[in-house]
Design a protein around this motif. Structure first.
Motif, PDB file in Angstrom:
ATOM      1  N   CYS A  69     -79.401  48.844  28.454  1.00 19.48           N
ATOM      2  CA  CYS A  69     -77.988  48.916  28.857  1.00 19.48           C
ATOM      3  C   CYS A  69     -77.844  48.903  30.382  1.00 19.48           C
ATOM      4  N   LEU A  70     -78.706  49.652  31.060  1.00 18.81           N
ATOM      5  CA  LEU A  70     -78.611  49.713  32.522  1.00 18.81           C
ATOM      6  C   LEU A  70     -78.814  48.320  33.124  1.00 18.81           C
ATOM      7  N   GLY A  73     -75.838  46.139  32.631  1.00 20.71           N
ATOM      8  CA  GLY A  73     -74.659  46.508  33.430  1.00 20.71           C
ATOM      9  C   GLY A  73     -74.745  46.094  34.877  1.00 20.71           C
ATOM     10  N   ALA A  74     -75.859  45.547  35.289  1.00 18.13           N
ATOM     11  CA  ALA A  74     -76.016  45.184  36.705  1.00 18.13           C
ATOM     12  C   ALA A  74     -75.070  44.041  37.067  1.00 18.13           C
ATOM     13  N   PRO A  75     -74.659  44.008  38.323  1.00 18.77           N
ATOM     14  CA  PRO A  75     -73.764  42.929  38.756  1.00 18.77           C
ATOM     15  C   PRO A  75     -74.370  41.559  38.427  1.00 18.77           C
ATOM     16  N   LYS A 106     -72.311  57.070  25.095  1.00 14.66           N
ATOM     17  CA  LYS A 106     -72.739  57.436  26.451  1.00 14.66           C
ATOM     18  C   LYS A 106     -73.042  56.182  27.267  1.00 14.66           C
ATOM     19  N   GLU A 109     -69.829  54.354  28.108  1.00 15.29           N
ATOM     20  CA  GLU A 109     -69.086  55.041  29.172  1.00 15.29           C
ATOM     21  C   GLU A 109     -69.352  54.356  30.521  1.00 15.29           C
ATOM     22  N   TYR A 110     -70.532  53.809  30.688  1.00 10.89           N
ATOM     23  CA  TYR A 110     -70.880  53.220  31.980  1.00 10.89           C
ATOM     24  C   TYR A 110     -70.787  51.696  32.007  1.00 10.89           C
ATOM     25  N   ILE A 111     -70.912  51.048  30.848  1.00 13.55           N
ATOM     26  CA  ILE A 111     -70.906  49.576  30.911  1.00 13.55           C
ATOM     27  C   ILE A 111     -69.822  48.944  30.040  1.00 13.55           C
ATOM     28  N   GLY A 112     -69.126  49.749  29.250  1.00  9.48           N
ATOM     29  CA  GLY A 112     -68.091  49.178  28.386  1.00  9.48           C
ATOM     30  C   GLY A 112     -66.865  48.757  29.180  1.00  9.48           C
ATOM     31  N   ARG A 113     -66.225  47.703  28.730  1.00 10.76           N
ATOM     32  CA  ARG A 113     -64.944  47.277  29.328  1.00 10.76           C
ATOM     33  C   ARG A 113     -63.954  47.009  28.190  1.00 10.76           C
ATOM     34  N   ASN A 141     -63.691  56.570  31.598  1.00  7.30           N
ATOM     35  CA  ASN A 141     -64.498  55.892  32.622  1.00  7.30           C
ATOM     36  C   ASN A 141     -64.504  54.379  32.443  1.00  7.30           C
ATOM     37  N   ASN A 142     -63.679  53.886  31.553  1.00  7.78           N
ATOM     38  CA  ASN A 142     -63.625  52.437  31.302  1.00  7.78           C
ATOM     39  C   ASN A 142     -62.553  51.835  32.219  1.00  7.78           C
ATOM     40  N   PRO A 143     -62.890  50.858  33.047  1.00  5.52           N
ATOM     41  CA  PRO A 143     -61.921  50.367  34.027  1.00  5.52           C
ATOM     42  C   PRO A 143     -60.829  49.463  33.450  1.00  5.52           C
TER      43      PRO A 143
ATOM     44  N   ARG B 374     -81.599  50.049  40.991  1.00  3.98           N
ATOM     45  CA  ARG B 374     -81.176  48.925  41.830  1.00  3.98           C
ATOM     46  C   ARG B 374     -80.541  49.443  43.125  1.00  3.98           C
ATOM     47  N   GLU B 390     -70.636  49.353  37.631  1.00  5.65           N
ATOM     48  CA  GLU B 390     -71.328  50.347  36.804  1.00  5.65           C
ATOM     49  C   GLU B 390     -71.790  51.516  37.665  1.00  5.65           C
ATOM     50  N   ARG B 393     -68.985  53.874  38.567  1.00  4.13           N
ATOM     51  CA  ARG B 393     -68.565  54.801  37.517  1.00  4.13           C
ATOM     52  C   ARG B 393     -69.382  56.093  37.546  1.00  4.13           C
TER      53      ARG B 393
END
Lengths: 694, 405
Positions: A69-70, A73-75, A106, A109-113, A141-143, B374, B390, B393
């Protein structure tokens, strides 16, 4: 990279042993093989692992999925992120075990949109409270704007707990589009819900939020009113940040003028001053002379942040302030390090009012320049009640020419007590430029001045100055002054990088006339050149000084010489001195190999012919982390003259876990005896702890 | 103009806020002990968080005669009772009150200042609430759990006109009496170019087994704003720090000290890095790069190593010819004395909230970079991560209801 890859291992290690409910050590389940699998296949394989029965067993699969997941989620990885999120939302249903759903929420929370919102929102109604809470956090935390809509949509929930959580989530995401929905909750019959709504609006802090809060404020009663005011203040703060100072000032003035609650009014006053910009100075002056002590305090704290125009206005009015306000104003200026107001501090330092004078002297430490030095020096080393304040300021004052002038004052000063004070000052300031003046004082006629100067040189001098310090040694009276002078030189040479060269300057200065004076110093420094000279001197008239040199030695390398002297020296005093230091040097370096030190101590014990010598050896044994050392110490537990020393050594040896733990049973038996015999309370407490294997 | 300042100094500087309406009362037993100042000049304090660190700090504060500790608070009964007993022993009375909920402490109008030594996940909320209630705050480090918490703490302290000191005594205390920072401020190594900061690593996720809550533990209160999980004794007995739900582990625990010290010594304590590079082929260590070219690394030997254009510490630094003007503790008695002085004078503390926040921000950014593996770009003025949603957040965390900033 190191910590990233070690994170999994760290967790595994931290939970690996000893956390079983029954106290039984259990192995933790490891990672699952997902090599070569697609993300979908990997998730299918990992989900059962994420939900293993024992929490520590879940860790490895959780971390495996988290790594995927991390990375997703990277650009620049949008396609991968979307794929991974879709995989997770497909698995958020009730057919998947809760712990796995929790872990996927969890990650979302950090990568979901936007793609995640609808599915996650359904979990807000899940029977599991943990999952409900996690889903709300996930949406907070979802933008995506859809998340705001989903949270607002649930705000009609009947239970206060959920409403509060949702309001908090909307506040967290500073959801401007939620203002009207939240405003509707400001009148909720539950004060806790109304409070949450107010706080959320404060975090959003938009113009609409401010308007809604102001509207609700009129009819609100405490405690909700307090929260509304707090949120309204946040809105004003946001306006200041956005450059809308006048609009902010209107809110601050409204709250300051119209609210009854003291905390609200004072916070508003702080805002009034902050938004007043150039006018803040005049307002601060008014507050400083007001009867309202809370307002005065706000004014004082505000001085830290006002601009230079306002500061000038405050400073210009300082004379008109009551003394106590002037005192505090000086502190505030000093705290700002407002050197433009040095004159104010200097003037205060000459005031007839004792408090103001003291405040002025203290402020000179931060505000003063070289011109303040004569006054500070005169006060610092006098019997004035402000002497401590002046010394404090002398330690802190800085600026062009300050240090040069201080050194010049020291060089010219005649009064010994003042010279001593100045020496301490340049020492504390660490001034290398003071070394010539210190050398001069180190060879003067006043013993107290000499001692102060040598002490300062110990800190400030460099290798090149050692030769010039030797006259200070020769001038020092034997006894404490001489010993301290020697320690000062030893401190200087210790800063020389190559240990074998540390004694060079002193060896070069030795002559038949001064050899006896310098040998003890050489002993403190050690090294091969000093050793050679000391050994040569044993057969000269300076034999006693040579033995003293060995007695001062900084490491165990002279053990053989000391042992020989302890055994064979014909002079009883030298023999005793050698013995005492034989034990000392063999306990100096605990990291040095044990066998040679232990061998010497056993020989020392064999020749120890009185109680004090035996105590010295028993004490030194505490540095020998060997069971044999313990057993030797134990053999003295029945000796009434030596058993307390033995107890101490046993406890010190027990302190070493590497020695004690493999021999806990034997230590346990010995410590039991110590607990009966020992008379030192602290040692007894330690013995109990070690006996309990702590 | 005659100014009617007739009140005592304590009343003069008495805290702003609704909570100060009435004078406080002290029992006879607390009055007139030895050399203690009269009650009117005392600073009345409470301790919130009474584990080992809290009790240690509390003892330090009680060593200052002007402090009157009147209350202790902890959701673990054993901790708070130990603390209460220590206070009562100190004053030889039974006046200290013990609380489970910090809100009851903050509601007391007689308390001037609070010592906060709870687990890290509580620091921001209690600090902000204390400010709203007119209390000055001494808060143990690491002062915040997230970057946004830290900024909210700064804003609350300023908004409510409070005095705040963070609890890192090692910025000055580890190096004589600030001798090393002062040497560096005074040019002893030239212009600082690099700092190697050694502290432990980042936190991990908490997967401790869940056990029944024993009697005497208010687990709900201990968890507070953290996500719900079951009880484990390790967490209430100081060892919560390895877990990111409650702390940033050594990166924030020791990092708050040592990154804070390096930032201060090199005069970067009121700004922040612009880039955070994770270890890899280009950067051996986690690297914080500042706009002026200064680099601070996570790693290296010793606690901190400074490298400048003209020397390094430890190593070949030179003794300064001129002493720089460097902020230092005020008052007497180290960081506690500094705080108490500022409570009286309304000055800003050495470890002011902004400085504490900047130090913790470096720690948090390092943890985010480690967690994501990163590199990051950071705007230290706007306090935003640039171009990585990310990562952004992770600058804050939603809190479990009813708690919020």
């Amino acid at each position: 990279m190191r910590y990233f890859s070690l994170a999994v291992v760290a967790v595994l290690l931290s939970v690996a042993p000893g956390y079983s409910q029954k106290g039984k050590k259990t192995a933790v389940a490891g990672p699952i093989d997902i090599k070569g699998k697609t993300n979908a296949e990997a998730l299918a394989l990992l989900i059962p692992g994420m939900a293993r029965a024992e929490l520590p067993d879940r860790n490895a699969p959780q971390q495996q999925w988290q790594e995927i997941c991390l990375a997703a989620g990277a650009p620049g990885n949008e396609a991968k992120r979307l794929e991974v999120c879709k995989l997770m939302i497909a698995k958020l249903g009730a057919d998947v075990p809760d712990p796995a759903r929790f872990w996927m929420l969890k990650q979302l929370e950090y990568i979901g949109r936007a793609e995640s919102v609808a599915t996650v929102a359904k979990v807000i109604e899940d029977p599991s409270e943990v999952l409900r809470e996690s889903a709300i956090r996930c949406l907070a935390n979802n933008p995506a704007e859809e998340a705001t809509a989903a949270l607002v949509g649930k705000l009609s929930a009947k239970d206060a707990k959920t409403k509060i959580a949702l309001a908090n989530a909307l506040g967290y995401r500073r959801a401007a589009s939620a203002v009207n929905a939240l405003a509707g909750e400001l009148t909720n019959e539950s004060p806790a819900v109304a409070q949450a709504a107010a706080r959320a609006l404060g975090r959003i802090a938009s113009a609409d939020a401010a308007a809604q809060l102001n509207k609700a404020r009129a009819a609100a009663k405490d405690p909700v009113r307090l929260w509304i005011c707090d949120a309204y203040l946040l809105c004003a703060d946001k306006l200041v940040k956005d450059g809308k100072t006048q609009e902010a000032a209107a809110i601050y003035n409204d709250l300051y003028g119209n609210e009854k609650n003291r905390a609200t009014r004072m916070a508003a006053l702080e805002g009034v001053l902050r938004s007043a910009v150039d006018d803040a100075g005049a307002q601060i002056v008014k507050l400083l002379i007001s009867d309202d002590r809370d307002a005065r305090n706000i004014a004082l704290l505000s001085i830290a942040g006002i601009n230079s125009n306002s500061l000038k206005a405050v400073a210009a009015a300082a004379d008109k302030l009551p003394v106590q306000a002037q005192v505090l104003l000086l502190g505030a200026l000093a705290n700002r390090r407002e050197k433009s107001q040095a004159a104010l501090a200097l003037k205060a330092s000459q005031s007839s009012d004792a408090d103001l004078q003291r405040a002025g002297i203290l402020a000179l430490g931060s505000l003063g320049d070289a011109s303040a030095l004569p006054l500070l020096v005169e006060t610092a080393f006098s019997k004035s009640k402000n002497a401590d304040a002046a010394r404090n300021s002398l330690g802190a004052i800085a600026g062009p020419g300050v240090d040069e002038k201080l050194v010049a004052i020291l060089a010219a000063e005649k009064q010994p007590s003042t010279r001593i004070g100045l020496i301490a000052t340049v020492e504390a300031r660490g001034l290398a430029t003071a070394v010539p003046a210190l050398l001069e004082n180190a060879r003067g006629d006043d013993a107290a001045v000499r001692q102060a100067a040598m002490k300062a040189l110990g800190k400030l001098a460099e290798a090149k100055d050692v030769g010039a310090m030797i006259p200070g040694i020769l001038k020092a009276a034997k006894g404490a002054e001489r010993e301290n002078a020697e320690k000062a030189i030893a401190a200087v040479v210790a800063r020389i990088g190559e240990p074998e060269n540390r004694a060079d300057a002193i060896v070069a200065a030795v002559s038949p006339e001064n050899r006896a004076e310098l040998l003890p110093l050489l002993g403190r420094i050690g090294g091969p050149k000093a050793l050679a000279l000391a050994k040569q001197s044993l057969d000269t008239k300076d034999r006693s000084a040579a033995v003293l040199a060995f007695a001062n030695w900084p490491d165990y390398s002279v053990s053989d010489v000391l042992l020989d002297l302890a055994k064979n020296a014909p002079e009883p005093e030298l023999k005793k001195l050698a013995f005492q230091n034989l034990a000392r040097v063999n306990s100096l370096d605990k990291d040095h190999p044990v066998p040679p030190r232990f061998a010497v101590l056993k020989q020392a014990m064999a020749i120890a012919d009185d109680v004090e010598k035996k105590k010295a050896v028993i004490n030194a044994l505490s540095t020998i982390r060997e069971m044999e050392a313990l057993r030797i110490a134990v053999s003295f537990l029945d000796d009434k003259q030596l058993n307390q020393a033995a107890c101490k050594t046993i406890v010190e040896l027990a302190h070493s876990k590497t020695l004690r733990q493999p021999n806990q049973a034997e230590f346990g038996r010995v410590l039991d005896r110590v607990l009966v015999i020992c008379r030192d309370k602290e040692l007894i407490e330690r013995a109990k702890k070690y006996k309990a294997n702590q | 103009m005659k100014i009617p300042i007739t009140t005592s100094r304590r009343r003069f500087i008495k805290a702003a806020g609704a909570a100060i309406a009435g004078p406080y009362l002290l029992t006879n037993a607390a009055l007139g002990q030895g050399n203690r100042p009269p009650a009117s000049d005392r600073i009345v304090m409470a301790t919130i968080g009474c584990g080992g660190q809290g009790r240690g700090d509390m003892g330090g504060f009680m060593g200052h005669p002007e402090v009157q500790m009147v209350a202790v608070c902890d959701p673990v009964t054993a901790h708070r009772e130990q603390a209460r007993a220590a206070v009562n022993r100190r004053y030889n009375n039974n006046d200290c009150r013990a609380y489970n909920d910090f809100r009851e402490v903050l509601a007391r109008p007689d308390i001037d200042a609070v010592l906060i030594a709870t687990p890290d996940h509580w620091h921001a909320i209690i600090t902000i609430e204390a400010c709203k209630h007119g209390k000055d705050v001494y808060c143990e480090k690491p002062e915040s759990l997230t970057v946004r918490e830290g900024r909210a703490m700064v804003e609350a302290v300023r908004r409510y006109g409070r005095v705040f000191s963070g609890g890192s005594q090692r910025v000055l205390g580890d190096y004589g009496n600030g001798d090393v920072p002062r040497m560096i401020w005074s040019g002893g190594i030239g212009t600082p170019r690099e700092a190697f900061v050694s502290c432990g690593g980042p936190p991990s996720d908490c997967n401790l087994p869940e056990l029944p809550v024993p009697a005497g533990v208010d687990w709900e209160m201990w968890l507070g704003p953290a996500p719900w999980r079951g009880f484990h004794p390790q967490l209430i007995n100081f060892n919560f720090r390895p877990y990111r739900e409650y702390s940033g582990w050594q990166m924030t625990d020791w990092g708050a000290h040592r990154f804070g010290a390096a930032l201060f010594a090199t005069q970067h304590h009121l700004t922040g890095p612009t880039r955070i590079h994770v270890p890899g082929p280009e950067h051996r260590l986690l690297t914080f790069e500042f706009a002026d070219g200064f680099k601070m690394y996570h790693g290296g030997s010793g606690n901190i190593t400074y490298v400048g254009t003209e020397g390094q510490w430890p190593g070949n630094h030179r003794r300064p010819d001129r002493l720089a003007d460097m902020p230092h503790y005020k008052g007497r008695g180290g960081i506690f004395g500094d705080f108490l002085h500022c409570v009286r004078t309304r000055e800003r503390c050495f470890r002011d909230v902004e400085i504490a926040h900047r130090a913790c921000t470096v720690c948090h950014l390092g943890n985010i970079a480690y967690a994501l593996n990163r590199s990051l770009r950071w705007d230290p003025v706007r306090e935003e991560i640039i171009g990585d949603e990310e990562a952004s957040r992770r600058l804050d965390r939603p809190k479990r209801e009813p708690w919020t900033l």
